[in-house]
Design a protein around this motif. Structure first.
Motif, mmCIF file in Angstrom:
data_model
loop_
_atom_site.group_PDB
_atom_site.id
_atom_site.type_symbol
_atom_site.label_atom_id
_atom_site.label_comp_id
_atom_site.label_asym_id
_atom_site.label_seq_id
_atom_site.Cartn_x
_atom_site.Cartn_y
_atom_site.Cartn_z
ATOM 1 N N ASP A 57 0.780 -1.328 -0.145
ATOM 2 C CA ASP A 57 0.176 -0.099 -0.198
ATOM 3 C C ASP A 57 0.767 1.081 -0.144
ATOM 4 O O ASP A 57 1.984 1.199 0.150
ATOM 5 C CB ASP A 57 -0.941 0.037 1.204
ATOM 6 C CG ASP A 57 -1.932 -1.112 1.234
ATOM 7 O OD1 ASP A 57 -2.359 -1.232 0.039
ATOM 8 O OD2 ASP A 57 -2.282 -1.701 2.307
ATOM 9 N N SER A 58 0.143 2.082 -0.313
ATOM 10 C CA SER A 58 0.931 3.609 -0.182
ATOM 11 C C SER A 58 1.682 3.950 0.999
ATOM 12 O O SER A 58 0.904 3.990 2.125
ATOM 13 C CB SER A 58 0.009 4.740 -0.940
ATOM 14 O OG SER A 58 -0.537 4.483 -1.885
ATOM 15 N N PHE A 72 -2.665 0.566 -10.136
ATOM 16 C CA PHE A 72 -1.846 1.972 -9.935
ATOM 17 C C PHE A 72 -2.261 2.324 -8.551
ATOM 18 O O PHE A 72 -3.543 2.245 -7.794
ATOM 19 C CB PHE A 72 -2.413 3.122 -10.908
ATOM 20 C CG PHE A 72 -1.938 2.885 -12.210
ATOM 21 C CD1 PHE A 72 -0.794 3.606 -12.736
ATOM 22 C CD2 PHE A 72 -2.642 2.083 -13.227
ATOM 23 C CE1 PHE A 72 -0.134 3.437 -13.950
ATOM 24 C CE2 PHE A 72 -1.998 1.728 -14.548
ATOM 25 C CZ PHE A 72 -0.794 2.549 -14.945
ATOM 26 N N PRO A 73 -1.353 3.377 -8.158
ATOM 27 C CA PRO A 73 -1.889 3.791 -6.885
ATOM 28 C C PRO A 73 -3.026 4.712 -6.669
ATOM 29 O O PRO A 73 -3.450 5.182 -7.859
ATOM 30 C CB PRO A 73 -0.547 4.917 -6.654
ATOM 31 C CG PRO A 73 0.651 4.502 -7.592
ATOM 32 C CD PRO A 73 -0.102 3.966 -8.789
ATOM 33 N N SER A 74 -3.588 4.849 -5.451
ATOM 34 C CA SER A 74 -4.904 5.381 -5.394
ATOM 35 C C SER A 74 -4.589 7.139 -5.609
ATOM 36 O O SER A 74 -5.890 7.572 -6.028
ATOM 37 C CB SER A 74 -5.429 5.075 -4.026
ATOM 38 O OG SER A 74 -4.586 5.632 -2.952
ATOM 39 N N GLN A 75 -3.744 7.475 -5.425
ATOM 40 C CA GLN A 75 -3.459 8.957 -5.740
ATOM 41 C C GLN A 75 -3.639 9.099 -7.279
ATOM 42 O O GLN A 75 -3.975 10.481 -7.506
ATOM 43 C CB GLN A 75 -2.365 9.439 -5.491
ATOM 44 C CG GLN A 75 -1.919 9.336 -3.938
ATOM 45 C CD GLN A 75 -1.718 8.025 -3.433
ATOM 46 O OE1 GLN A 75 -1.188 7.194 -4.145
ATOM 47 N NE2 GLN A 75 -1.457 7.907 -2.032
ATOM 48 N N VAL A 76 -3.566 8.336 -8.084
ATOM 49 C CA VAL A 76 -3.634 8.674 -9.602
ATOM 50 C C VAL A 76 -5.160 8.691 -10.131
ATOM 51 O O VAL A 76 -5.859 7.599 -9.719
ATOM 52 C CB VAL A 76 -2.852 7.481 -10.416
ATOM 53 C CG1 VAL A 76 -3.239 7.853 -11.965
ATOM 54 C CG2 VAL A 76 -1.329 7.633 -10.280
ATOM 55 N N GLU A 90 9.331 0.455 -9.491
ATOM 56 C CA GLU A 90 9.527 1.271 -8.289
ATOM 57 C C GLU A 90 8.962 2.608 -8.778
ATOM 58 O O GLU A 90 9.360 3.094 -9.855
ATOM 59 C CB GLU A 90 10.940 1.265 -8.010
ATOM 60 C CG GLU A 90 11.337 2.190 -7.030
ATOM 61 C CD GLU A 90 12.708 2.458 -6.661
ATOM 62 O OE1 GLU A 90 13.042 3.199 -5.848
ATOM 63 O OE2 GLU A 90 13.500 1.615 -7.181
ATOM 64 N N ALA A 91 7.947 3.029 -7.909
ATOM 65 C CA ALA A 91 7.608 4.416 -8.381
ATOM 66 C C ALA A 91 7.391 5.354 -7.027
ATOM 67 O O ALA A 91 7.218 4.803 -5.903
ATOM 68 C CB ALA A 91 6.315 4.414 -8.916
ATOM 69 N N LYS A 92 7.349 6.624 -7.290
ATOM 70 C CA LYS A 92 6.870 7.408 -6.147
ATOM 71 C C LYS A 92 5.894 8.551 -6.600
ATOM 72 O O LYS A 92 5.858 9.162 -7.664
ATOM 73 C CB LYS A 92 8.121 8.178 -5.347
ATOM 74 C CG LYS A 92 9.330 7.362 -4.971
ATOM 75 C CD LYS A 92 10.577 8.343 -4.392
ATOM 76 C CE LYS A 92 11.551 7.379 -3.688
ATOM 77 N NZ LYS A 92 11.999 6.260 -4.709
ATOM 78 N N THR A 93 4.718 8.761 -5.734
ATOM 79 C CA THR A 93 3.872 9.761 -6.345
ATOM 80 C C THR A 93 4.203 11.063 -5.294
ATOM 81 O O THR A 93 4.136 10.974 -4.093
ATOM 82 C CB THR A 93 2.574 9.089 -5.884
ATOM 83 O OG1 THR A 93 2.249 7.820 -6.316
ATOM 84 C CG2 THR A 93 1.447 10.066 -5.974
#
Length: 541
Positions: A6-7, A247-251, A323-326
């Motif tokens: 999770d984020s 995808f992350p929930s922020q997108v 690997e990713a950062k929001t």
């Protein structure tokens, strides 16, 4: 069961923050027409999340096999005795190896023991077939012409005709006239004095393909009357891929298709789960129970395609992580989101102030167009089309507005030309009346005897035609440097006056040296000749 991460909120170090801001500055500088080149220094970082992107993939290898009873020429080859006499004796699944890796190709495999010699099915073992050119008759019809005596003149080339003519004769009472019939020979109009006419006909010729025999060598067996028949296995190997992303929930959901299009082979995917499932065993398992990353692959098909004579060789279920950062940041009290992919931080702007700025410009264009302020709309559209996010709709709209603005400039130029002609016509007429000719052209003017009004009309037609043609082709950049249609009209008006002056001076020069007088006389003579021809033709018919 493994779960995807999770984020998790994280913090940038000072070096990472500077790196992020510099990356954003470079991105803002790369956008033509966007004036905030130091956007990375101006934005405010609100939140940072460690949000890997996951990709679920199901890849299935298929092997499709069909049997074909084919043939080829014998060519005097020897084969082992025939052991296979029907399709039921052939096991298509043991006749060739299954693929061991994902591949897309087609193989054709000859089945051993199925060869046998048989009569050719095309020529029925005769070695000859009917010639298609002559349909077996041995002759073909060729178009030609035949000379026949002319039916009108009987082959003489001329005919005897009687014409009634008017004859004058003297009498005691004076000169009188009467109609008499005279007979004379005239060229035959049907055969043009040749005495014969050419009539289309046909003649029979020997067929060049079969030399008159009506038969040709069989193209299937090349005249051998036999064919080598055998069974052939056609193996078609192919694979299909189904992919799903998490995808992350922020997108935002509506931005996900755009991000997927930006993914390419350089995206640093790392495999975290990989399962190889052989053949049809895939159907016997529920994806939800697989030891993969949570329910990420649950949206993918949990069955495989089964076609006739097609088998599934193997499947691969794969879960990958990128690997990713929001980063949630704020500009002008508005929040936006961007992604940093991989360790090298490939920047993907999910939402950005550039998109908002472009949307504002589009709203301005629609507002100005609704108010019929096309000049303002054209100015804003120039800014919009500098952004890479601009589409074909904006480019087409700017092209239409450009054409509209150009029409205003050309309208002003043409109106100026017409007004100048009306105002200066009396002055030019007075100049021609006063004898505005070179001394050496006096004899030419006296000989042609052209009127001043005719010379004036020719000069004005020349000036109007040349000036308007020049304005229609292209106007100077001076007329296009303003956005207002009214100002473009005025600048076009100025250009039209300038064109009128230039071509009027040229027309006066032509008149001074006598060219206008000479051209006027030539036009008058040409017009007179044409009218005479028209009158003669009308009188004849």
């Amino acid at each position: 069961m493994a779960n995807y991460r999770d984020s998790q909120k994280i913090n940038f170090s000072k070096a990472e923050e500077n790196r992020f801001r510099q990356l954003f500055n470079d991105w803002a500088k790369s956008i033509e027409g966007y004036n905030r080149n130091r956007l990375g220094d101006q934005l405010k970082i609100v939140e940072i999340y460690d949000t890997p992107i996951y990709r679920g993939l199901i890849k299935t290898q298929y092997d499709s096999r069909t049997l074909e009873n084919t043939y080829e020429k014998v060519n005097e080859r020897t084969f082992p005795p025939r052991t296979i006499t029907s399709e039921s004796q052939i096991n298509r699944w043991t006749s060739a190896n299954y693929p061991t890796t994902f591949t897309s190709q087609e193989n054709r495999i000859c089945i051993k023991g199925s060869h046998y010699i048989d009569g050719c099915h095309t020529c029925h073992a005769t070695g000859k077939v009917t010639c298609e050119k002559c349909s077996g008759s041995g002759t073909i019809r060729v178009a030609c012409t035949v000379k026949q005596p002319c039916p009108k003149c009987g082959g003489k080339g001329s005919v005897y005709v009687t014409n009634r003519v008017l004859e004058h004769y003297n009498t005691s009472e004076g000169l009188k006239y009467r109609y008499v019939d005279k007979q004379e020979y005239q060229n035959c109009s049907a055969c043009s004095h040749k005495g014969y006419t050419e009539v289309p006909s046909f003649k029979e010729e020997t067929c060049p393909t079969c030399k008159g025999s009506g038969k040709v060598t069989c193209p299937t067996c090349a005249g051998d009357r036999q064919l080598l028949r055998y069974w052939q296995l056609r193996q078609n190997m192919y694979y299909k891929v189904n992919v799903d992303y998490r995808f992350p929930s922020q997108v935002p959901t509506d931005e996900i298709p755009k991000i997927i299009k930006l993914f390419n082979n350089n995206t640093p995917w790392r495999v975290i789960e990989k399962l190889n499932i052989d053949k049809e065993n895939f159907d016997k398992n529920d994806l939800m129970s697989r030891p993969i990353v949570g329910s990420m692959l649950s949206q993918l098909p949990n069955t495989i395609e089964h076609l006739q004579h097609t088998v599934v060789c193997f499947n691969i279920l794969e879960a990958c992580e990128c690997e990713a950062k929001t980063v949630v940041y704020e500009v002008d009290r508005k929040r936006y989101t961007c992604l940093l992919l991989g360790s090298d931080w490939k920047l993907i702007t999910v939402t950005s102030p550039v998109s908002d700025h472009m949307d504002d410009l589009k709203d301005k264009v629609n507002h100005y167009c609704s108010m019929r302020r096309f000049g303002k709309a054209w100015s804003v559209l120039q800014k919009v089309n500098k952004f890479p996010q601009a589409g074909s709709k904006e480019a087409y709209m700017q092209e239409q507005l450009e054409e509209r603005m150009s029409l205003m400039a050309r309208l002003g130029a043409n109106l100026a030309i017409v007004l100048c002609c009306i105002l200066l016509a009396p002055l030019i007429y007075t100049l021609y009346e006063s004898g505005f000719y070179a001394p050496w052209t006096d004899w030419l003017i006296d000989k042609f005897d052209n009127t001043s009004i005719g010379m004036l009309m020719m000069s004005l037609i020349f000036v109007i035609y040349c000036s308007m043609k020049d304005c229609k082709r292209s106007l100077p950049k001076f007329a296009y440097k303003v956005a207002s249609p009214l100002r473009r009209f005025l600048r076009g008006f100025i250009v039209g006056i300038w064109n009128f002056i230039i071509f009027t001076i040229f027309a006066l020069l032509l008149t001074y040296i006598g060219v206008t007088s000479l051209v006027g006389k030539v036009i008058f003579l040409a017009f007179t000749i044409v009218m005479m021809i028209v009158i003669i033709i009308v009188g004849l018919f």
